[in-house]
Design a protein around this motif. Structure first.
Motif, PDB file in Angstrom:
ATOM      1  N   LYS A 324       0.923  -1.157   0.130  1.00 49.08           N
ATOM      2  CA  LYS A 324      -0.060   0.129  -0.153  1.00 49.08           C
ATOM      3  C   LYS A 324       0.971   1.210  -0.048  1.00 49.08           C
ATOM      4  CE  LYS A 324      -3.757  -2.335   0.120  1.00 49.08           C
ATOM      5  NZ  LYS A 324      -4.598  -2.552  -1.404  1.00 49.08           N
ATOM      6  N   ILE A 325       1.934   1.219   0.921  1.00 47.03           N
ATOM      7  CA  ILE A 325       2.918   2.224   0.914  1.00 47.03           C
ATOM      8  C   ILE A 325       3.455   2.682  -0.666  1.00 47.03           C
ATOM      9  CG2 ILE A 325       4.892   3.351   1.967  1.00 47.03           C
ATOM     10  CD1 ILE A 325       4.153   1.884   4.319  1.00 47.03           C
ATOM     11  N   SER A 326       3.865   1.370  -1.255  1.00 44.28           N
ATOM     12  CA  SER A 326       4.417   1.334  -2.506  1.00 44.28           C
ATOM     13  C   SER A 326       3.535   2.246  -3.399  1.00 44.28           C
ATOM     14  CB  SER A 326       4.904   0.004  -3.085  1.00 44.28           C
ATOM     15  OG  SER A 326       5.872  -0.429  -2.244  1.00 44.28           O
ATOM     16  N   ASN A 327       2.327   1.645  -3.361  1.00 40.71           N
ATOM     17  CA  ASN A 327       1.370   2.307  -4.364  1.00 40.71           C
ATOM     18  C   ASN A 327       1.126   3.853  -4.296  1.00 40.71           C
ATOM     19  OD1 ASN A 327       0.873  -0.319  -5.660  1.00 40.71           O
ATOM     20  ND2 ASN A 327      -0.892  -0.759  -4.257  1.00 40.71           N
ATOM     21  N   SER A 328       1.024   4.056  -3.143  1.00 41.43           N
ATOM     22  CA  SER A 328       0.856   5.554  -2.644  1.00 41.43           C
ATOM     23  C   SER A 328       2.006   6.489  -3.066  1.00 41.43           C
ATOM     24  CB  SER A 328       0.615   5.726  -1.299  1.00 41.43           C
ATOM     25  OG  SER A 328       1.598   5.392  -0.526  1.00 41.43           O
TER      26      SER A 328
END
Length: 493
Positions: A324-328
């Motif tokens: 999720k952090i990577s996507n954000s």
């Protein structure tokens, strides 16, 4: 070979290499827990009758599996460890498919990498114990349960899940507490399926309760005696104990590392906020609450191997939050995960190295001396050290049949001991008179030494009308001195 098979193959190989490397550089030692299982299996091999070996305080399924392994490969020092290694490696397969079913393929693969390196699971995979086999069967059960829920509702998957749960419940009794929760997971799929799983999962439990009643006249003996034993160990301070509700979380940090646990807890919070991928999080909190309640009741102490299952539940959420952090951040997940795994490996290495099981050399030396000097018909009386860590290893490593040993351990049950079960000077004297053992193995810190009160620096001692001649002595750090005596009887002089 498609990508899915390549990933599974990679995880299996990685898991095997890590565990095999630790196996080559460690001993099968975790107090009497490990070698005690081996001794029990040796007794089964001598007399395989169930009635002769039933023990309501342990997994008889595991004991007979261990005995069968040692029958096929009669090496009590290696074959039990290889059995654990096999199931420790194989866990990555149902774990991968379960996480893939509940999350996605990438999270399954990266979670599998963390599992392959998981310090406490690696250690349990190279010593004797039912834990890693339980993990394999339980996560296989979960995989088929959720495959039934999220695929095509084929009844065969539900039945297979219940069968695997029955096996898991005979390996670790605390899994019984999860039956209602696993059944509730099936509520939306239909009450008939929920009730079917509930009743199918109870089969082995009813069988076990019947066996307890038949052999001990107490249906719930397994739970009563485990609580008494744990409470006694807490009173004797044989393991860490605290009444803080976050105590098990602290143990989880110690066994899995700050980076993984903090990330995993963030992932669980995120999943609750988004109301998605919650099944493993619910299981995590259910087991955590179960452990905490039993700890508050002084029925459990903080045994690190118990938190492995909590760590297994948290791993997918660790990877989820990274994704999720990577996507954000609009960064490829593999880049961020590569940095994360590097940071994790630093902690994993430190934890693993600090937990590698190593048997004190003094115990090996006593067993080696006995193996070289004892004949098959000789009887041995042995007093354990204060922590009861040495006797089972000495028995197995000496190559002597377990039934030739009379072991005097530290009584754990205090006032709740059955009269006559705690050794006294009179009962020990009676044993010398009736059995006339040839050897006495005495530890300076143990309960038997408190009874005999020998001067262990003295070469010969006269007691019970016999002569005890010290023929071997060795000091062991933290475990005191071991003395081996030859006992001279009047009729042999």
């Amino acid at each position: 070979m498609n990508r899915n098979k390549i990933r599974i193959f990679t995880l299996v190989v990685l898991s095997f290499l890590v565990r095999f490397a630790i196996l080559l550089n460690s001993d099968n030692f975790s107090g009497n827990f490990t070698m005690g299982k081996v001794v029990d299996a040796l007794r089964i091999l001598e007399d395989p009758r169930f009635s002769s070996n039933f023990d309501a305080n342990t997994s008889m399924l595991y004991q007979y599996l261990l005995a069968a392994t040692m029958h096929l490969w009669p090496d009590p020092l290696l074959s039990p460890r290889v059995l654990s290694l096999i199931f420790g490696v194989l866990l990555v397969i149902p774990f991968y498919f379960l996480v893939k079913t509940l999350f996605n393929e990438n999270i399954a693969f990266y979670s599998g990498i963390l599992l392959s390196l998981y310090p406490l699971h690696v250690i349990q995979s190279v010593i004797t114990g039912s834990d890693v086999i339980f993990h394999f069967t339980f996560f296989s059960c979960l995989y088929y349960l959720f495959k039934f829920k999220q695929k095509d509702n084929k009844i065969i998957w539900l039945i297979l899940s219940a069968v695997l749960f029955n096996i898991a419940s005979m390996l670790r009794f605390e899994s019984w507490a999860l039956i209602p929760l696993l059944s509730i997971f099936l509520y939306k799929d239909g009450k008939k399926y929920m009730m079917a799983f509930l009743f199918l999962s109870l089969i082995s439990i009813f069988i076990w309760l019947y066996l307890c009643h038949h052999y001990t006249q107490n249906t719930f003996y397994s739970f009563i005696i485990s609580g008494i034993s744990a409470h006694s160990e807490i009173l004797l301070r044989r393991g860490p104990h605290s009444e803080q509700i976050f105590g098990w979380l602290y143990i989880l940090f110690k066994g899995l590392g700050n980076v993984v646990v903090i990330s995993g807890l963030c992932g669980i919070i995120y999943s609750f906020f988004k109301k998605s991928s919650l099944y493993l999080a619910v299981l995590f909190f259910a087991i955590y609450c179960f452990y905490t309640i039993n700890t508050l009741l002084s029925r459990m102490w903080f045994n690190e191997r118990y938190v492995i299952i909590l760590g297994l539940f948290i791993l997918p959420y660790t990877v989820l939050i990274i994704e999720k952090i990577s996507n954000s951040l609009k960064v490829k997940p593999i880049i961020l995960f590569s940095v994360f795994i590097f940071l994790s490996i630093v902690e994993f290495k430190k934890i693993t190295l600090s937990h590698i099981p190593r048997l004190p050399q003094g115990i090996k030396d006593v067993a080696g001396w006995l193996k070289s000097n004892k004949s098959p018909s000789d009887e041995v009386i042995m007093g354990t050290d204060a922590w009861d860590l040495s006797d089972q290893d000495i028995i197995v490593r000496s190559g002597v049949y377990p039934w030739n040993f009379f072991v005097v351990s530290t009584p754990l049950c205090g006032e709740q001991c059955t009269p006559g079960t705690v050794a006294t000077s009179e009962s020990i004297g009676s044993y010398f008179s009736s059995k006339q053992p040839r050897f006495l193995i005495l530890n300076s810190t143990g309960f038997l030494q408190k009874i005999l009160n020998f001067n262990m620096g003295q070469k010969t001692i006269s007691e019970f009308g016999y002569i005890f001649e010290s023929v071997y002595s060795i000091d062991t750090p933290n475990l005191g001195r071991f003395n081996v005596y030859i006992i001279h009887y009047k009729n042999n002089q």
